[in-house]
Design a protein around this motif. Sequence first.
Motif, mmCIF file in Angstrom:
data_model
loop_
_atom_site.group_PDB
_atom_site.id
_atom_site.type_symbol
_atom_site.label_atom_id
_atom_site.label_comp_id
_atom_site.label_asym_id
_atom_site.label_seq_id
_atom_site.Cartn_x
_atom_site.Cartn_y
_atom_site.Cartn_z
ATOM 1 N N ILE A 21 72.247 -30.949 80.679
ATOM 2 C CA ILE A 21 71.407 -29.838 81.115
ATOM 3 C C ILE A 21 72.152 -28.550 80.776
ATOM 4 N N ALA A 22 71.595 -27.753 79.876
ATOM 5 C CA ALA A 22 72.215 -26.499 79.461
ATOM 6 C C ALA A 22 71.717 -25.331 80.308
ATOM 7 N N SER A 23 70.473 -25.432 80.770
ATOM 8 C CA SER A 23 69.900 -24.371 81.594
ATOM 9 C C SER A 23 68.689 -24.913 82.332
ATOM 10 N N ILE A 24 68.339 -24.234 83.403
ATOM 11 C CA ILE A 24 67.089 -24.520 84.108
ATOM 12 C C ILE A 24 66.654 -23.206 84.740
ATOM 13 N N GLU A 25 65.420 -22.816 84.451
ATOM 14 C CA GLU A 25 64.957 -21.544 84.988
ATOM 15 C C GLU A 25 63.501 -21.626 85.438
ATOM 16 N N LYS A 63 57.970 -36.847 95.165
ATOM 17 C CA LYS A 63 57.309 -37.556 94.064
ATOM 18 C C LYS A 63 57.146 -36.678 92.830
ATOM 19 N N GLY A 64 57.543 -35.412 92.930
ATOM 20 C CA GLY A 64 57.406 -34.484 91.820
ATOM 21 C C GLY A 64 58.517 -34.646 90.795
ATOM 22 N N LYS A 65 58.242 -34.169 89.599
ATOM 23 C CA LYS A 65 59.170 -34.294 88.489
ATOM 24 C C LYS A 65 60.480 -33.547 88.744
ATOM 25 N N LEU A 66 60.431 -32.392 89.392
ATOM 26 C CA LEU A 66 61.646 -31.621 89.656
ATOM 27 C C LEU A 66 62.667 -32.451 90.434
ATOM 28 N N ILE A 67 62.240 -33.055 91.523
ATOM 29 C CA ILE A 67 63.148 -33.837 92.366
ATOM 30 C C ILE A 67 63.575 -35.119 91.652
ATOM 31 N N LYS A 68 62.646 -35.789 90.995
ATOM 32 C CA LYS A 68 62.995 -37.010 90.258
ATOM 33 C C LYS A 68 64.023 -36.721 89.166
ATOM 34 N N TRP A 69 63.821 -35.626 88.427
ATOM 35 C CA TRP A 69 64.758 -35.277 87.364
ATOM 36 C C TRP A 69 66.109 -34.864 87.929
ATOM 37 N N ALA A 70 66.122 -34.116 89.032
ATOM 38 C CA ALA A 70 67.391 -33.725 89.663
ATOM 39 C C ALA A 70 68.178 -34.966 90.079
ATOM 40 N N THR A 85 69.267 -25.094 91.928
ATOM 41 C CA THR A 85 69.040 -25.689 90.605
ATOM 42 C C THR A 85 70.184 -25.381 89.638
ATOM 43 N N ASP A 86 70.976 -24.337 89.908
ATOM 44 C CA ASP A 86 72.152 -24.066 89.075
ATOM 45 C C ASP A 86 73.143 -25.221 89.128
ATOM 46 N N ASP A 87 73.104 -26.018 90.205
ATOM 47 C CA ASP A 87 73.988 -27.176 90.320
ATOM 48 C C ASP A 87 73.643 -28.277 89.319
ATOM 49 N N LEU A 88 72.494 -28.155 88.659
ATOM 50 C CA LEU A 88 72.095 -29.146 87.655
ATOM 51 C C LEU A 88 72.712 -28.860 86.287
ATOM 52 N N VAL A 89 73.073 -27.610 86.033
ATOM 53 C CA VAL A 89 73.621 -27.236 84.731
ATOM 54 C C VAL A 89 74.953 -27.962 84.517
ATOM 55 N N GLY A 90 75.075 -28.589 83.347
ATOM 56 C CA GLY A 90 76.269 -29.357 83.009
ATOM 57 C C GLY A 90 76.154 -30.834 83.345
ATOM 58 N N ARG A 91 75.148 -31.196 84.128
ATOM 59 C CA ARG A 91 74.949 -32.612 84.469
ATOM 60 C C ARG A 91 74.280 -33.325 83.294
ATOM 61 N N ARG A 92 74.354 -34.647 83.327
ATOM 62 C CA ARG A 92 73.841 -35.434 82.210
ATOM 63 C C ARG A 92 72.842 -36.476 82.679
ATOM 64 N N ALA A 93 71.948 -36.821 81.782
ATOM 65 C CA ALA A 93 70.935 -37.843 82.038
ATOM 66 C C ALA A 93 70.489 -38.391 80.696
ATOM 67 N N LYS A 94 69.503 -39.243 80.734
ATOM 68 C CA LYS A 94 68.894 -39.770 79.516
ATOM 69 C C LYS A 94 67.474 -39.227 79.444
ATOM 70 N N ALA A 95 67.132 -38.585 78.331
ATOM 71 C CA ALA A 95 65.793 -38.026 78.151
ATOM 72 C C ALA A 95 64.920 -39.018 77.397
ATOM 73 N N VAL A 96 63.736 -39.257 77.928
ATOM 74 C CA VAL A 96 62.724 -40.045 77.224
ATOM 75 C C VAL A 96 61.902 -39.042 76.420
ATOM 76 N N VAL A 97 62.089 -39.063 75.108
ATOM 77 C CA VAL A 97 61.496 -38.067 74.216
ATOM 78 C C VAL A 97 60.348 -38.696 73.428
ATOM 79 N N LEU A 98 59.231 -37.993 73.394
ATOM 80 C CA LEU A 98 58.064 -38.431 72.632
ATOM 81 C C LEU A 98 57.784 -37.437 71.516
ATOM 82 N N VAL A 99 57.072 -37.885 70.499
ATOM 83 C CA VAL A 99 56.581 -36.997 69.444
ATOM 84 C C VAL A 99 55.084 -36.847 69.667
#
Length: 140
Positions: A21-25, A63-70, A85-99
């Motif tokens: 996570i590089a940023s969240i705004e 059940k919202g995406k914000l809390i699930k992603w955090a 939400t600044d506490d999320l910057v620098g954290r890591r996860a796996k992104a499910v990316v679609l085209v």
Amino acid sequence: MPVITPSYPPVIPTGEYPVEIASIEAVAGQFGPQMVWGLVVIGDGEYSGTQLRGYSSQSASPKGKLIKWANACGLETELDVPFDTDDLVGRRAKAVVLVKERADGGERNVVDELISLQGGKRAVPVAAVPPPSILTLDTN
């Protein structure tokens, strides 16, 4: 004056990618207040360094995406306990990316979900645990 060449960001194939996570705004989105997550693909893979954007509502619903992603980023949220939400910057996860197809017929990436790096488990917020009470046993 600088010369500008309009272009779209590169599109990576559908898949799961480790990200930081590089940023969240918070922004005013087309469908109401939302969070914009700036993500960077990490690791030694071909797409390392690719920048992605993910979007969630600002809803604090468990059940919202914000809390699930955090939670997927390893931030253990608790019901009725605020977090920055600044506490999320620098954290890591796996992104499910679609085209997906853009309105003009081109392609774009969509971050469908963030999941934990540990086994792909989707994390959920934990309920706030009340402090233990002192029990008195009646021995009569």
